[in-house]
Scaffold this motif. Structure first.
Motif, PDB file in Angstrom:
ATOM      1  N   VAL A   1      38.457  53.373  44.154  1.00 53.80           N
ATOM      2  CA  VAL A   1      37.960  52.110  44.284  1.00 53.80           C
ATOM      3  C   VAL A   1      38.844  51.166  44.631  1.00 53.80           C
ATOM      4  O   VAL A   1      40.120  51.444  44.478  1.00 53.80           O
ATOM      5  N   TYR A   2      38.486  49.982  45.217  1.00 55.02           N
ATOM      6  CA  TYR A   2      39.340  48.657  45.376  1.00 55.02           C
ATOM      7  C   TYR A   2      38.876  47.903  44.814  1.00 55.02           C
ATOM      8  O   TYR A   2      37.625  47.470  44.752  1.00 55.02           O
ATOM      9  N   THR A   3      39.779  47.016  44.325  1.00 53.01           N
ATOM     10  CA  THR A   3      39.663  45.885  43.292  1.00 53.01           C
ATOM     11  C   THR A   3      39.993  44.552  43.826  1.00 53.01           C
ATOM     12  O   THR A   3      41.352  44.608  44.125  1.00 53.01           O
ATOM     13  N   SER A   4      39.599  43.598  44.159  1.00 48.23           N
ATOM     14  CA  SER A   4      40.067  42.245  44.487  1.00 48.23           C
ATOM     15  C   SER A   4      40.811  41.656  43.191  1.00 48.23           C
ATOM     16  O   SER A   4      40.228  41.551  42.232  1.00 48.23           O
ATOM     17  N   ILE A   5      41.954  40.997  43.607  1.00 46.79           N
ATOM     18  CA  ILE A   5      42.712  40.329  42.388  1.00 46.79           C
ATOM     19  C   ILE A   5      43.056  39.008  42.869  1.00 46.79           C
ATOM     20  O   ILE A   5      43.777  38.739  43.755  1.00 46.79           O
TER      21      ILE A   5
ATOM     22  N   GLN B   1      45.288  48.917  34.481  1.00 49.80           N
ATOM     23  CA  GLN B   1      46.065  47.466  34.746  1.00 49.80           C
ATOM     24  C   GLN B   1      45.985  47.422  36.245  1.00 49.80           C
ATOM     25  O   GLN B   1      46.686  47.842  37.005  1.00 49.80           O
ATOM     26  N   VAL B   2      45.294  46.584  36.750  1.00 48.29           N
ATOM     27  CA  VAL B   2      45.282  46.533  38.440  1.00 48.29           C
ATOM     28  C   VAL B   2      45.523  45.158  38.931  1.00 48.29           C
ATOM     29  O   VAL B   2      45.984  45.106  40.142  1.00 48.29           O
ATOM     30  N   GLY B   3      46.021  44.054  38.140  1.00 52.17           N
ATOM     31  CA  GLY B   3      46.662  42.988  38.560  1.00 52.17           C
ATOM     32  C   GLY B   3      45.862  41.574  38.009  1.00 52.17           C
ATOM     33  O   GLY B   3      45.065  41.689  37.351  1.00 52.17           O
TER      34      GLY B   3
ATOM     35  N   ILE C   1      30.514  52.399  35.506  1.00 52.58           N
ATOM     36  CA  ILE C   1      30.250  50.921  35.798  1.00 52.58           C
ATOM     37  C   ILE C   1      31.703  50.098  35.577  1.00 52.58           C
ATOM     38  O   ILE C   1      32.145  50.220  34.579  1.00 52.58           O
ATOM     39  N   ILE C   2      32.368  49.539  36.575  1.00 50.09           N
ATOM     40  CA  ILE C   2      33.350  48.936  36.527  1.00 50.09           C
ATOM     41  C   ILE C   2      33.434  47.420  36.439  1.00 50.09           C
ATOM     42  O   ILE C   2      32.562  46.946  37.092  1.00 50.09           O
ATOM     43  N   VAL C   3      33.827  46.947  35.511  1.00 49.96           N
ATOM     44  CA  VAL C   3      33.951  45.535  35.049  1.00 49.96           C
ATOM     45  C   VAL C   3      35.405  44.978  34.945  1.00 49.96           C
ATOM     46  O   VAL C   3      36.268  45.524  34.455  1.00 49.96           O
ATOM     47  N   SER C   4      35.511  43.711  35.445  1.00 51.21           N
ATOM     48  CA  SER C   4      36.790  43.119  35.444  1.00 51.21           C
ATOM     49  C   SER C   4      36.487  41.673  34.727  1.00 51.21           C
ATOM     50  O   SER C   4      35.850  40.965  35.274  1.00 51.21           O
ATOM     51  N   GLY C   5      37.551  41.438  33.777  1.00 50.08           N
ATOM     52  CA  GLY C   5      37.414  39.888  33.346  1.00 50.08           C
ATOM     53  C   GLY C   5      38.569  39.242  34.185  1.00 50.08           C
ATOM     54  O   GLY C   5      39.541  39.694  34.154  1.00 50.08           O
ATOM     55  N   LYS C   6      38.082  38.297  34.713  1.00 48.93           N
ATOM     56  CA  LYS C   6      38.956  37.466  35.817  1.00 48.93           C
ATOM     57  C   LYS C   6      40.180  36.840  35.168  1.00 48.93           C
ATOM     58  O   LYS C   6      41.157  36.302  35.856  1.00 48.93           O
ATOM     59  N   LEU C   7      40.087  36.568  33.645  1.00 50.36           N
ATOM     60  CA  LEU C   7      41.338  35.935  33.283  1.00 50.36           C
ATOM     61  C   LEU C   7      42.264  37.129  32.381  1.00 50.36           C
ATOM     62  O   LEU C   7      43.071  36.976  31.709  1.00 50.36           O
TER      63      LEU C   7
ATOM     64  N   MET D   1      45.780  39.838  46.014  1.00 47.26           N
ATOM     65  CA  MET D   1      45.906  41.244  46.565  1.00 47.26           C
ATOM     66  C   MET D   1      44.858  42.061  46.206  1.00 47.26           C
ATOM     67  O   MET D   1      43.678  41.845  45.633  1.00 47.26           O
ATOM     68  N   VAL D   2      44.829  43.192  46.983  1.00 44.59           N
ATOM     69  CA  VAL D   2      43.876  44.281  46.596  1.00 44.59           C
ATOM     70  C   VAL D   2      44.335  45.583  45.996  1.00 44.59           C
ATOM     71  O   VAL D   2      45.679  45.902  46.504  1.00 44.59           O
ATOM     72  N   THR D   3      43.835  45.866  45.000  1.00 44.35           N
ATOM     73  CA  THR D   3      44.311  47.451  44.428  1.00 44.35           C
ATOM     74  C   THR D   3      43.536  48.261  44.539  1.00 44.35           C
ATOM     75  O   THR D   3      42.358  48.248  44.228  1.00 44.35           O
TER      76      THR D   3
END
Lengths: 767, 767
Positions: free
Chosen positions: A413-417, A396-398, A347-353, A422-424
């Motif tokens: 996987v592709y993550t929106s930054i 570290q994706v951006g 399960i992938i989670v990203s904190g937007k800050l 950008m896309v990572t």
């Protein structure tokens, strides 16, 4: 000048110009490709992108994207890779082209979405989701939520129509819907801004004790194609701002995952000198992922162990904790996406800050749950599993990572930054960045082909950018959004196309292989499409009637090229008028519309459909009506009048004075024209039947349609001849005219069929 | 896992990954063009068409098309040659994304369009027209009609918003609008289905004597940008079904031309055994073109010689005949278009049941008028000029010719051929066909670039096809329309692109050179855009307030990244609440939205705009509200609550319990993060200012915006430090958090500016 020419010309043309067209249209372009590239400033890379997206006339797109329409309250359907918008589907907002919110049948759908008795005439649509079978998109239904007024809608992909709207029984907003479980057992909808359950006022001082979040699992009845509120249930959650969800897959099937932000439970009030929500809601380093066991919860519900509150099953936090249905895991602060990998293992989670993506392992989570290894409890007694015990890796994706979409390639996987625009592309197994691509600008969601399924197709990625700024010709202070198409088939991402979104700000898109969809082109005759059954108001040709019931006048009418039956409707001031119209057409794309002056009546009636419009004729007068969809050459003449007589009105003696008189000579002339026209039709029919037309479904459909029109021509011909026999040349001429009208419609279709055969290199056959 | 990483990562990223992106994104595609063409089945001709239409990211279209949105009641704006839809402009139908019909200001525009007191929530839009100066499109205004409820709307191309709707004082339907005179003195709107003037009931038996058609010349006030109903006038016409119009140009300036069909004055009634309208309305070989002298009519009006009926000037048929203002000319039966040539010398008409285009000579018409040479009068006493005396030539163009559009090349015109589904290019001076092209299918209107002006550009032609049938991926029984782009720059027409129209059936399109439009990107602060003046409800930053007036509560609020002021609004059950919001942003595309639960409140507030929403808080409860346009990373936290207290509610003692407590350590940590972040921002600023950023307007705008955000950061910093001095680390930490939020917004813009400079090869400058 020569009046004879007007009558004869049809024939000349059908035989002459019509046949000679091939040569003219096959002329080859003089301009070279290099000239065009130079004059338009295109690079070789641009040309490659053009070749990857351009779709010639009649070509098909490989995937169909179903995009939230944001504040428009609609769904946007577009093709990939051409990025051409094919349809706006009306969902939460009335839309007149589709008659949605104008005919009685769709008004009933919208009425299901009323809030405390109030009509809500928009939606803030966010996350569309396809129905699934074993985790694969099955192409049958689409779900979408309204964040502003927590509701969920069901769209049937058989006809691209909205069939149902349900209102959440507990929430005051929902951001995190819709997400489906792998066999569409349930559709997930989570609340966003905490509020009291029930509709009563509760002061903000009682925020911690009486305001709540939650997660509803809506039961979906796959056979009926409708949500079943009776068997749906809701988890009570703490007053954190819950955000997105995702359902577990394969190894994690049976579980759901829901993000949150503002687990600080901060309540703003900048007008009173308090720091705003944005400061207080992003102060802690972590928020909570909510982990729910929906399979076990469903068993409890089935076993009668869950109580209903306000008519809906509610699993309280106490019950959920006691039964082991609910856990929390710290996640990086203010996360936006929670995305389960195709195999359900991560399960992938990203904190937007933050600038990292955090990969959780389902194996680790389930081990901790099994071992009851918790680092503590939240203020509401919910066990917290530690981040350390559940994390697989962090990458570290951006800056400002939001959402992740999976590739067909394992571990990719592709993550929106968002902040970095950008896309990572990265490897979530090994935890390393593979590629990065700038987009324009500030991406929110992104979508890969069938990216939410258990077997994503990869191929294309769409970046759903929030700010278009300078990308397109300016169109005033309110800009379109920018969806950018990216080729992800190779190692490096390639930007292919910028697509402006002209209405609404989409939040999320789902994309399905186009050949999974088999939409209908017509309804069974007399069909109520919103209830999926024959309409009680249906009418067959020749059975049109007007029935008065007290002060209500029911008009059972029909539509066919090119007249509305009845053409004159007479009622009395104060009557309620209910017009029920059936489209008698079978031909593809032969929709008729129906609009009436001053009564807010505007209908779309596709082939086979029956729809109704009910209104009060509260003012005596004359109300023209007409067909609004260009359906044939005589479309403008597809008209009629509603006459609303004053109460107590007594009709005067005397018939309508004809504006034009016709004689035997007129009749003879019309008949001559008709016979000549028939000869031409015969020659076109000869051309068609002498070729292998049965190999072309489009032509077969046209021939079927043309044959039907010719049948109508025969009927008019008979009427004409009957009147002529009686010496009534007024009516004989008019019916002979009608006979010719049907011939023209036949010729129209015959010519289309002939052109299709010519353009598609049909071959001659021996009979 | 490492909590420190979350705080530090922004810095690492800004300095590290952010700078290294260039290389990754410039990788060259591995796939060759031939491979792509082969796999997608493209021909060389397809590739050429792709090159002629593909527009790379950031590219601009050469022309903008403004298309009627048909039954959607909207305007569709798209770019040519990319055929990408840029915007739907809400005109007659409420549309929530734009807040149209949801905010008080636009509700007032829609209210102008009420019919007999009823809200009409759709329009059947037909013919858009640009404002003109000396016959050239001036890019300032756009007009469009609603056929179903005869109305006309004015759209300002400064901000692409609808500013005015006027209701025709005499008609019950209008098909033939809008068409403008060469200096936009008047906008023409003609009736379609005959009906009695006035709103009373008149039986059909009195059709010939009391039902009427007509043509309104709406006076346009170019300075105010509004139609002036007081100085507009209408010609009474016989009860023929009037159709399209066109204004004379150059030599024919001062005159107008209006088609008609059903000059038979046939009234159907298929339900009573009468032949349908379609038969009786297409029986005669000819109908009538109406020729009106608007210049002379305007003089009569100015001289006080025309009477007002129901408050509007009406030139009766008697007066028109007497004053020599109105003439009829026979035209081929059931015509659809009447198109005046760029030099004003010719008028082309086609009968849709015919196969010829008929070219009338203005010189011949005006000579006949001067000589009073008539072949008779119609039943209403209107002089008829003979076809023979006015015709220049007739040309066989194809079966079912409808509309004509002019080329930049002298004497060249394109005519849409409905039944044959083709476009015919022909010479109207010499009367000969030059080329023909099949389209898909059944074309209605067509449009060339600036084709209605005195100097058409040619270049491209768009075929507005009525039936798409099999051209696109199927999307259910209701199909999109198909606009086909055709290259007309060479001798032979070349089909370039099929564009599906996803919402509404457009009738007509007008296309303007894109560089003639100069749309604004923001409003003056506190602007009422619908009335073009400062709003009485505007508010400045820091001046937000709540004012009670009896039972009405006025909220003067503001919006800025990322908070709404006020965040908490408290009213009492039964109050009328009027929320007035001003968007404080100056940055391009920084629109904020505002939606509130359950109250049907949904607003779009572009930079500078002030809009209002007024509703009755009729039920006590808690109503969350939030920003609906993704505006920054903290967009989801841009929220608030309307609290509606029950009548007589007494607040209990006690303040809000904070969900989270902060200490000096939290404060110090936040300040450290902020100082580190500031260092990074300084480095980005350093990068920008060390390059020639002033040469890039986009970057200059971003820098302006970033500087403003940094100003806000300073204010929050000060508050934070004040609280810290007092030892209030709760508020000190929260304000330090807010300071950091502004820094993040600054960084967002700084990075966008930096990327723009890198992508556009900015060069280093010495300071």
């Amino acid at each position: 000048m020569n009046k004879k020419a007007i009558n004869k010309s049809a024939l000349v043309l059908l035989m002459g110009v019509g046949l000679g067209l091939g040569a003219a249209s096959s002329a080859v372009a003089q301009q070279t490709l290099d000239d065009v590239m130079k004059s338009r400033g295109l690079t070789q890379k641009d040309l490659l992108a053009a070749a990857k997206t351009y779709t010639p006339t009649g070509g098909r797109d490989e995937y169909l994207a179903f995009s939230s329409g944001g504040q428009s309250g609609q769904i946007i359907v577009y093709g990939i890779p051409s990025m051409r918008i094919l349809k706006y589907i009306a969902v939460f907002t009335p839309e007149p082209w589709q008659g949605y919110g104008f005919d009685d049948e769709s008004k009933a759908v919208l009425a299901q979405g009323r809030i405390m008795g109030k009509d809500i005439l928009y939606g803030d649509t966010h996350h569309p989701a396809f129905s699934e079978t074993e985790g694969e998109y099955n192409g049958r239904y689409l779900f979408i939520n309204d964040k502003a007024n927590p509701r969920l809608a069901v769209i049937d992909l058989h006809d691209f129509e909205t069939k149902q709207i349900v209102v959440n029984p507990f929430f005051r907003s929902d951001h995190g819907g819709a997400f489906v479980t792998p066999n569409t057992e349930y559709v997930m909808e989570s609340s966003q801004y905490a509020a009291p359950y029930g509709t009563d006022f509760v002061p903000l001082e009682e925020f911690n004790t009486k305001y709540r979040g939650g997660l509803t699992y809506w039961k979906f009845d796959d056979k009926k194609g409708r949500i079943d509120p009776e068997h749906s249930f809701t988890f009570e959650f703490p007053p954190y701002s819950q955000d997105l969800s995702d359902a577990g897959k394969k190894v994690s099937n049976g579980w759901g995952f829901t993000n949150s932000f503002c687990s600080e439970r901060y309540v703003g009030g900048i007008e009173r000198g308090r720091p705003p929500f944005e400061a207080g809601c992003s102060q802690k380093d972590t928020d909570f992922m909510h982990v729910t066991n929906w399979k076990k919860a469903a068993e409890l519900v089935a076993a009668g162990k869950v109580k209903k509150v306000n008519g809906a099953y509610l699993i309280t936090m106490d019950q959920a904790v006691k039964e082991g249905l609910l856990y929390l895991i710290p996640e990086p602060k203010s996360p936006h996406g929670v995305d389960v990998s195709p195999d359900g293992a991560y399960i992938i989670v990203s904190g937007k800050l933050d600038s990292h993506a955090w990969v959780y392992s389902w194996e680790k989570i389930s081990k901790a749950i099994a071992a009851k290894k918790f680092e503590g409890k939240d203020p509401y007694g919910i066990p917290i599993i530690s981040m350390k015990d559940t994390l697989h890796t962090q990458v570290q994706v951006g800056l400002g990572p939001l959402h992740s979409q999976y590739d067909s390639k394992k571990c990719v996987v592709y993550t929106s930054i968002y902040v970095d625009s950008m896309v990572t592309k990265w490897d979530y197994c090994k935890g390393k960045v593979l590629d990065q691509l700038h987009i324009h600008y500030n991406i929110g969601h992104l979508v890969s082909m069938e990216g939410d399924s258990v077997s994503p197709d990869g191929k294309y990625l769409i970046a759903l950018n929030k700010l278009a700024i300078d990308r397109f010709n300016p169109v005033g202070p309110l800009h379109p959004q920018n969806h950018q198409l990216i080729d992800i088939s190779g190692d490096k991402m390639q930007l292919l196309y910028d697509m402006p979104v002209p209405l609404g700000e989409p939040h999320y898109v789902v994309a399905i292989k186009a050949d999974k969809l088999k939409p209908a082109i017509r309804y069974k005759s007399g069909w109520n499409s919103r209830e999926d059954k024959r309409s009680v108001w249906r009418t067959r040709a020749g059975r049109e009637k007007v029935v008065r019931e007290g002060n209500t006048v029911h008009v059972y009418g029909t539509l066919i090229r090119s007249h509305i039956t009845p053409e004159i409707i007479e009622v009395t001031e104060g009557d309620t008028v209910s017009i029920h119209l059936t489209n008698l057409e079978r031909a593809q794309d032969e929709t008729h519309g129906f609009a009436m002056y001053g009564q807010n009546v505007n209908l779309s009636i596709e082939p086979g459909k029956t729809v109704s419009a009910t209104f009060k004729a509260d003012k005596a007068g004359v109300y023209p009506y007409y067909c609004t969809e260009f359906c044939s050459a005589l479309h403008l003449e597809m008209q009629g009048y509603l006459l609303v007589r004053p109460k107590g009105y007594k009709a005067k003696a005397g018939a309508i004075q004809e504006g034009q008189k016709y004689t035997k000579a007129d009749y003879d002339k019309q008949v001559k024209t008709n016979l000549d026209t028939q000869a031409v039709i015969n020659s076109v029919v000869g051309f068609i039947t002498s070729h292998n037309y049965k190999d072309f479904p489009t032509v077969v459909a046209l021939v079927e349609d043309a044959t039907e029109q010719l049948g109508f021509a025969d009927e008019a011909k008979k009427k004409s001849e009957e009147y002529a026999t009686k010496g009534d040349y007024q009516n004989a001429t008019l019916w002979a005219g009608q006979w010719w009208q049907y011939q023209v419609k036949t010729a129209d279709m015959g010519l289309r069929a002939k052109t299709h055969l010519e353009e598609n290199r049909a071959v001659k056959v021996s009979k």
